[in-house]
Design a protein around this motif. Sequence first.
Motif, PDB file in Angstrom:
ATOM      1  N   GLY A  37     -13.334 -11.720   2.482  1.00 13.66           N
ATOM      2  CA  GLY A  37     -13.770 -13.227   2.313  1.00 13.66           C
ATOM      3  C   GLY A  37     -12.955 -13.592   1.025  1.00 13.66           C
ATOM      4  O   GLY A  37     -12.874 -12.998  -0.061  1.00 13.66           O
ATOM      5  N   LYS A  38     -12.090 -14.629   1.160  1.00 13.38           N
ATOM      6  CA  LYS A  38     -11.292 -15.176  -0.146  1.00 13.38           C
ATOM      7  C   LYS A  38     -12.039 -15.654  -1.157  1.00 13.38           C
ATOM      8  O   LYS A  38     -11.654 -15.520  -2.247  1.00 13.38           O
ATOM      9  CB  LYS A  38     -10.597 -16.225   0.580  1.00 13.38           C
ATOM     10  CG  LYS A  38     -11.075 -17.631   0.891  1.00 13.38           C
ATOM     11  CD  LYS A  38     -10.131 -18.684   1.108  1.00 13.38           C
ATOM     12  CE  LYS A  38     -10.997 -20.087   1.437  1.00 13.38           C
ATOM     13  NZ  LYS A  38     -10.067 -21.180   1.669  1.00 13.38           N
ATOM     14  N   MET A  82      -3.435  -6.643   1.214  1.00 12.51           N
ATOM     15  CA  MET A  82      -4.082  -7.790   0.517  1.00 12.51           C
ATOM     16  C   MET A  82      -4.508  -8.747   1.824  1.00 12.51           C
ATOM     17  O   MET A  82      -5.814  -9.018   1.556  1.00 12.51           O
ATOM     18  CB  MET A  82      -3.120  -8.403  -0.247  1.00 12.51           C
ATOM     19  CG  MET A  82      -3.741  -9.173  -1.298  1.00 12.51           C
ATOM     20  SD  MET A  82      -4.754  -8.547  -2.500  1.00 12.51           S
ATOM     21  CE  MET A  82      -6.292  -9.490  -2.179  1.00 12.51           C
ATOM     22  N   THR A  83      -3.739  -8.657   2.864  1.00 16.90           N
ATOM     23  CA  THR A  83      -4.165  -9.498   4.010  1.00 16.90           C
ATOM     24  C   THR A  83      -5.360  -8.973   4.619  1.00 16.90           C
ATOM     25  O   THR A  83      -6.474  -9.677   4.754  1.00 16.90           O
ATOM     26  CB  THR A  83      -3.122  -9.620   4.915  1.00 16.90           C
ATOM     27  OG1 THR A  83      -1.948 -10.346   4.141  1.00 16.90           O
ATOM     28  CG2 THR A  83      -3.330 -10.465   5.997  1.00 16.90           C
ATOM     29  N   THR A 111       2.021 -13.368  -2.478  1.00 17.23           N
ATOM     30  CA  THR A 111       2.184 -13.916  -1.151  1.00 17.23           C
ATOM     31  C   THR A 111       0.898 -14.184  -0.171  1.00 17.23           C
ATOM     32  O   THR A 111       0.846 -15.188   0.462  1.00 17.23           O
ATOM     33  CB  THR A 111       3.274 -13.478  -0.551  1.00 17.23           C
ATOM     34  OG1 THR A 111       4.350 -13.333  -1.670  1.00 17.23           O
ATOM     35  CG2 THR A 111       3.783 -14.068   0.665  1.00 17.23           C
ATOM     36  N   ALA A 112       0.257 -12.940  -0.288  1.00 22.57           N
ATOM     37  CA  ALA A 112      -1.039 -12.854   0.828  1.00 22.57           C
ATOM     38  C   ALA A 112      -2.091 -13.845   0.206  1.00 22.57           C
ATOM     39  O   ALA A 112      -2.897 -14.493   0.921  1.00 22.57           O
ATOM     40  CB  ALA A 112      -1.275 -11.314   0.724  1.00 22.57           C
ATOM     41  N   LEU A 113      -2.210 -13.623  -0.937  1.00 27.07           N
ATOM     42  CA  LEU A 113      -3.253 -14.605  -1.479  1.00 27.07           C
ATOM     43  C   LEU A 113      -3.117 -16.077  -1.429  1.00 27.07           C
ATOM     44  O   LEU A 113      -4.046 -16.601  -1.120  1.00 27.07           O
ATOM     45  CB  LEU A 113      -3.374 -14.139  -3.227  1.00 27.07           C
ATOM     46  CG  LEU A 113      -3.988 -12.959  -3.562  1.00 27.07           C
ATOM     47  CD1 LEU A 113      -3.912 -12.725  -4.987  1.00 27.07           C
ATOM     48  CD2 LEU A 113      -5.560 -13.025  -3.239  1.00 27.07           C
ATOM     49  N   LYS A 114      -1.772 -16.244  -1.450  1.00 25.91           N
ATOM     50  CA  LYS A 114      -1.645 -17.807  -1.183  1.00 25.91           C
ATOM     51  C   LYS A 114      -1.735 -18.182   0.190  1.00 25.91           C
ATOM     52  O   LYS A 114      -2.092 -19.239   0.645  1.00 25.91           O
ATOM     53  CB  LYS A 114      -0.113 -18.146  -1.666  1.00 25.91           C
ATOM     54  CG  LYS A 114       0.109 -18.149  -3.265  1.00 25.91           C
ATOM     55  CD  LYS A 114       1.749 -18.218  -3.367  1.00 25.91           C
ATOM     56  CE  LYS A 114       2.018 -18.485  -4.920  1.00 25.91           C
ATOM     57  NZ  LYS A 114       3.286 -18.694  -5.080  1.00 25.91           N
ATOM     58  N   SER A 115      -1.182 -17.323   0.965  1.00 30.74           N
ATOM     59  CA  SER A 115      -1.407 -17.498   2.443  1.00 30.74           C
ATOM     60  C   SER A 115      -2.776 -17.561   3.029  1.00 30.74           C
ATOM     61  O   SER A 115      -3.131 -18.217   3.676  1.00 30.74           O
ATOM     62  CB  SER A 115      -0.536 -16.283   3.390  1.00 30.74           C
ATOM     63  OG  SER A 115       0.747 -16.358   3.069  1.00 30.74           O
ATOM     64  N   ASP A 138       5.982  -5.262   1.210  1.00 30.78           N
ATOM     65  CA  ASP A 138       5.243  -5.591   2.450  1.00 30.78           C
ATOM     66  C   ASP A 138       3.933  -4.978   2.864  1.00 30.78           C
ATOM     67  O   ASP A 138       3.239  -5.286   3.392  1.00 30.78           O
ATOM     68  CB  ASP A 138       6.236  -5.526   3.775  1.00 30.78           C
ATOM     69  CG  ASP A 138       6.969  -4.315   3.743  1.00 30.78           C
ATOM     70  OD1 ASP A 138       6.450  -3.384   2.964  1.00 30.78           O
ATOM     71  OD2 ASP A 138       7.458  -4.018   4.845  1.00 30.78           O
ATOM     72  N   LYS A 139       3.985  -3.675   2.576  1.00 30.70           N
ATOM     73  CA  LYS A 139       2.942  -2.968   2.811  1.00 30.70           C
ATOM     74  C   LYS A 139       1.522  -3.363   1.806  1.00 30.70           C
ATOM     75  O   LYS A 139       0.523  -3.375   2.322  1.00 30.70           O
ATOM     76  CB  LYS A 139       2.988  -1.407   2.341  1.00 30.70           C
ATOM     77  CG  LYS A 139       4.035  -0.823   3.213  1.00 30.70           C
ATOM     78  CD  LYS A 139       3.717  -0.882   4.670  1.00 30.70           C
ATOM     79  CE  LYS A 139       4.672   0.165   5.594  1.00 30.70           C
ATOM     80  NZ  LYS A 139       4.287   0.056   7.000  1.00 30.70           N
ATOM     81  N   ALA A 140       1.937  -3.802   0.680  1.00 29.73           N
ATOM     82  CA  ALA A 140       0.769  -4.562  -0.203  1.00 29.73           C
ATOM     83  C   ALA A 140       0.435  -5.546   0.375  1.00 29.73           C
ATOM     84  O   ALA A 140      -0.702  -5.880   0.143  1.00 29.73           O
ATOM     85  CB  ALA A 140       1.503  -4.525  -1.610  1.00 29.73           C
ATOM     86  N   ASN A 141       1.283  -6.378   0.712  1.00 24.06           N
ATOM     87  CA  ASN A 141       1.116  -7.650   1.573  1.00 24.06           C
ATOM     88  C   ASN A 141       0.116  -7.492   2.754  1.00 24.06           C
ATOM     89  O   ASN A 141      -0.983  -8.272   2.752  1.00 24.06           O
ATOM     90  CB  ASN A 141       2.343  -8.366   1.830  1.00 24.06           C
ATOM     91  CG  ASN A 141       1.989  -9.893   2.545  1.00 24.06           C
ATOM     92  OD1 ASN A 141       1.718  -9.771   3.587  1.00 24.06           O
ATOM     93  ND2 ASN A 141       2.201 -10.979   1.875  1.00 24.06           N
ATOM     94  N   GLU A 142       0.469  -6.436   3.486  1.00 27.54           N
ATOM     95  CA  GLU A 142      -0.522  -6.164   4.392  1.00 27.54           C
ATOM     96  C   GLU A 142      -1.764  -5.834   4.033  1.00 27.54           C
ATOM     97  O   GLU A 142      -2.864  -6.127   4.656  1.00 27.54           O
ATOM     98  CB  GLU A 142       0.043  -5.090   5.330  1.00 27.54           C
ATOM     99  CG  GLU A 142       1.539  -5.429   6.125  1.00 27.54           C
ATOM    100  CD  GLU A 142       1.862  -4.315   6.859  1.00 27.54           C
ATOM    101  OE1 GLU A 142       1.285  -3.115   6.981  1.00 27.54           O
ATOM    102  OE2 GLU A 142       2.957  -4.365   7.353  1.00 27.54           O
TER     103      GLU A 142
END
Length: 350
Positions: free
Chosen positions: A212-213, A204-205, A232-236, A198-202
């Motif tokens: 910028g994506k 990456m977000t 998960t963050a990349l997909k979102s 979840d920290k990696a997700n944060e």
Amino acid sequence: MTVALAACGSAKEAGGDSKDDKKKTGPLTIGLLLPEDQTARYENFDRPFVTKKIKGLCADCKVLYVNAKSDPSVQQQQVDSMITKKVDAIILDSVDSKSIASSVRRADEAGIPVVAYDRLAEGPVSAYTSFDNETVGKVQGQALLKALGNKAKSGKIVMLNGWEADPNAAMFKKGALSVLKGKVNIGKSYDIDRWLADKANEAMTGAISSLGKDNIVGVYSANDSMAGGAITALKSGGLNPLPPVTGQDAEIEGVRRVVTGEQYMSVYKSYLDEATAAAEMAVALGRGEKVNESNTVDSPTNKDIPATLITPVSLTKENIKDTVIKDGIYKIDQICTAKVKAACAAAGLK
């Protein structure tokens, strides 16, 4: 498989002086202290492999297992408990290599040898086994460069490094940077608290928001759990197709993502080889015998620690059969659930 280190001086014979006189026959009690339960490898592989190998060497030996669940103070208490129980040896995978040093010292003073397992704890450890961790980072970096090809400098990469308290994390990062520096543009680099997904997700977000994506061409993730959070963050964040993402540990979810192409690679490390080395060291030291290793390593507090280092392997879609399946880590039907069955068939996993 082991690899030689750069010259670190002559090999040290572990256990010394008064401890050499304490030859013990019969059953031993060995403490096994693992650091956390967020990464699947510890409960699925390390614990059963180490226990089985110890029992194979000494059928009457007893293994006392505890898991610190990422809490350094809990692990210190667990070492103290092992000392109170007068175990014959301790296999220790430290949560925090620095803070555990005083506990290692107390074990040493009590005549209990400590085998540093996977992470090199500070303090007077008697032996060490792990993987060649700089090579792990190099393998990841080389794979990412291969995946990027001529796009390596066309945008930014994001680095999701491991937890600062884990000495392996610094070696992974050093190895990766030795390959990547000058060949990619590093847009953001984060050290991820406790290796948490979840920290990696944060992180990456935040990187997507900042860079910028359309500017992110690759992600260096130090392990599979964090890779899952990043993906998960990349997909979102709307990245499609996904940029190549690295990983490590060959966790089953990571392997599935490699099969489907969501994750470019993982690093397969033979936990069986590592467990075998740790078991052999612990039983020998518990019996008051010497550990003679041609390789040695230095920690910040101690020099010439006898060491066995295992060579890591880059795991991609092309060599899953020759690595985790061939070695019996997973069966094809464990990897190829209904969700990834088509991808498995395309990859020749059937």
